[in-house]
Design an enzyme around this catalytic site. Structure first.
Site, mmCIF file in Angstrom:
data_model
loop_
_atom_site.group_PDB
_atom_site.id
_atom_site.type_symbol
_atom_site.label_atom_id
_atom_site.label_comp_id
_atom_site.label_asym_id
_atom_site.label_seq_id
_atom_site.Cartn_x
_atom_site.Cartn_y
_atom_site.Cartn_z
ATOM 1 C CD GLU A 290 -2.719 1.120 2.566
ATOM 2 O OE1 GLU A 290 -3.647 1.950 2.661
ATOM 3 O OE2 GLU A 290 -2.469 0.262 3.446
ATOM 4 C CE LYS A 352 -8.876 1.217 2.122
ATOM 5 N NZ LYS A 352 -7.938 1.468 3.241
ATOM 6 C CB CYS A 404 -5.482 -1.389 4.133
ATOM 7 S SG CYS A 404 -5.299 -1.220 5.930
#
Length: 528
Positions: A290, A352, A404
């Site tokens: 990430e 995301k 995540c």
């Protein structure tokens, strides 16, 4: 222990039950404690009013979240640079607030289904699961510490591909409630045989013996579900589409969080990733975690072009995290996304969708910005991506990415994984420090692999990077807090699990129907 003593200690019983559930999950894995905690809750709830149920649920939540998400303090103090007293206070406020979810569940149980009769063995698990589901989406959701996660290595794991983690949680709660019913009924019947007294009236909370339901009936029913889990677990929902393995290298650079966004360290970060990747060019997939490239996409074009050429020349696909900035042509508004880029032999970019409060965006931003440093963390102004994004490409294979926090949402993962050859998740678990957070995070990724019958490749900044099999087992994993590269092989998978196709809908509908029918039954009896 004598039941009267337990009743006197009920104020401690509920926080204890919460801690027991944390201990049933990773990294402790004492899964029987999770079931026993439900039994203790049912014992402690005896005779309580709805208001007392609210309090008991809140006390349970304090125990569960106070022990299970203690890593919030690490994030705020160690990396948010908040003084220890302030970090402790903010953590306490968070725990007290999130504990309102089980408090509401307990209140509803006592309000709508007052009187712990035999049907509580079903109604309590049903309302518990619906409470977990509500917590998973309300105010962006906090789908953490589900009881079912502790059963990756028990017979109940076989239900994951059918009912998902919520279904496993339901069976856990049912098992604990069945034990409570067996103990309470057996004790009551024995007492009645010895004293030869009339049973108490139905207006009390004491369980009246039921001739048609033996005390062990629900225990036997729970045992059958456990045995069926082993049988259902033998079904192979997925299949290997291509016997040629996909070679993988997950680069774990272990960049210190305090240096990650430092302007003077950015090029050094890129050099570290390139040096670690150098021996592995030629593998099918190389993963950087990430925001591994700590430079906005439009400012890193030369860097991206260089590594893209290197990947293409070696026949590799590089997938990396990178912040992405774009400008709306109509409104002129600039948005920044937490994104994943596939380049080299692959292509595509993913933004995301499920953002972490305070870490990636600040709720009530106009009020909170500038109050303390924690509310001004680097890159805490991300915008969510659209829901209609396509999978990334690794050569000719579809890779569904999750960044995540996204991997902890069961239905979100299932919905997007239906056409995936394998799943990929990247994370920066540096925010957890040396807490239990990364191990909990990994456990949830294992459940996603099992629910969807897909390999999961997990790349992180400082561990735990891992390759997870479709059976939810760790094939290989990295050591935490070391600079290393995790290598291994995965396979493109086909087929669908029932959960992958329908998500949590069946178990949620079952829980809703249980509550509706029970409530209708109570109302009907009250009118007689």
């Amino acid at each position: 222990m004598n039941s009267s003593i337990l009743l006197k200690l009920k104020w401690l019983l509920f926080p204890l039950a919460g801690v027991m559930q944390t201990l049933s999950l990773s990294p402790y894995n004492y899964w029987p404690l999770g079931i026993l905690s439900i039994t203790l809750i049912m014992v402690g709830m005896k005779g309580s009013s709805p208001k007392k149920g609210l309090l008991y649920g809140w006390l349970f939540g304090l125990g569960l979240f106070g022990s299970g998400v203690s890593w919030v303090y690490v994030s705020i103090h160690n990396f948010g640079n908040a003084p220890a007293p302030l970090a402790a206070a903010l953590t306490a406020i968070f725990v007290a607030a999130i504990a309102l979810f089980p408090a509401s569940t307990f209140w509803l149980f006592r309000k709508l289904f007052n009187g712990q009769d035999r049907w509580s063995v079903l109604t309590f698990p049903a309302i518990w699961v619906l409470g977990d589901w509500f917590r998973s989406w309300f105010l962006t959701g906090f789908p953490w510490l589900y009881l079912g996660y502790g059963h990756l290595s028990t017979p109940l794991a076989g239900w994951a591909g059918t009912l998902g983690v919520h279904g496993i949680t339901f069976i856990c709660c049912l098992s604990g409630s069945a034990i409570w019913y067996f103990i309470s009924q057996s004790a009551f019947i024995q007492q009645r045989l010895n004293s030869k007294q009339e049973p108490p009236s139905q207006t009390t909370d004491t369980v009246k013996p039921q001739r048609k339901v033996l005390p062990a009936s629900f225990v036997c029913f729970a045992a059958i579900l456990w045995m069926m889990g082993s049988l259902v677990g033998t079904i192979k929902w997925g299949y290997v589409k291509d016997n040629n393995p996909i070679t993988v290298a997950a680069v774990q650079a272990n960049i210190p969080q305090e240096l990650k966004w430092s302007r003077g360290y950015r090029l050094k970060t890129i050099e570290i990733y390139q040096a670690l990747s150098q021996p592995h060019w030629g593998k099918n997939l190389i993963i950087w975690p990430e925001t591994a490239i700590p430079i906005l996409h439009d400012q890193a074009k030369l860097i991206i072009e260089s590594i893209s050429n290197q990947a293409s020349d070696s026949g590799s696909t590089l997938i990396t995290g990178i912040p992405y900035r774009e400008k709306n042509a109509e409104t002129g508004r600039i948005t920044i996304h937490n994104s994943i880029l596939s380049t080299g032999e692959g292509e595509g970019i993913y933004h995301k969708q499920r953002l972490v409060p305070f870490g990636e965006y600040v709720p009530l931003e106009d009020i909170l910005r500038g109050l303390i440093q924690f509310f001004d963390l680097p890159m805490s102004s991300f915008s969510p991506g659209h829901s209609d994004q396509t999978a990334l490409q690794e050569a000719d294979r579809n890779v569904t990415p999750y960044i995540c926090y996204e991997i902890v949402y069961p239905d979100f993962v299932a919905e997007n994984a239906r056409d995936a050859d394998y799943l990929l998740t990247i994370s920066n678990d540096s925010w957890f420090g040396r807490s239990i957070g990364p191990l909990q995070h990994l456990e949830m990724a294992q459940m996603r692999a099992l629910e969807n019958a897909r390999y999961v490749v997990r790349g992180t900044n400082n561990g735990i990077s891992a390759i997870i099999t479709p059976e939810g087992k760790i094939q290989s994993q990295s050591e935490q807090f070391v600079r290393t590269v995790l290598t291994g092989e995965v396979y493109a998978m086909g087929g669908q699990t029932p959960f992958n196709y329908m998500g949590s809908t069946p178990i949620l509908l079952l829980c809703a129907l249980i509550l509706v029918f029970r409530r209708v039954g109570i109302t009907y009896r009250q009118k007689l």
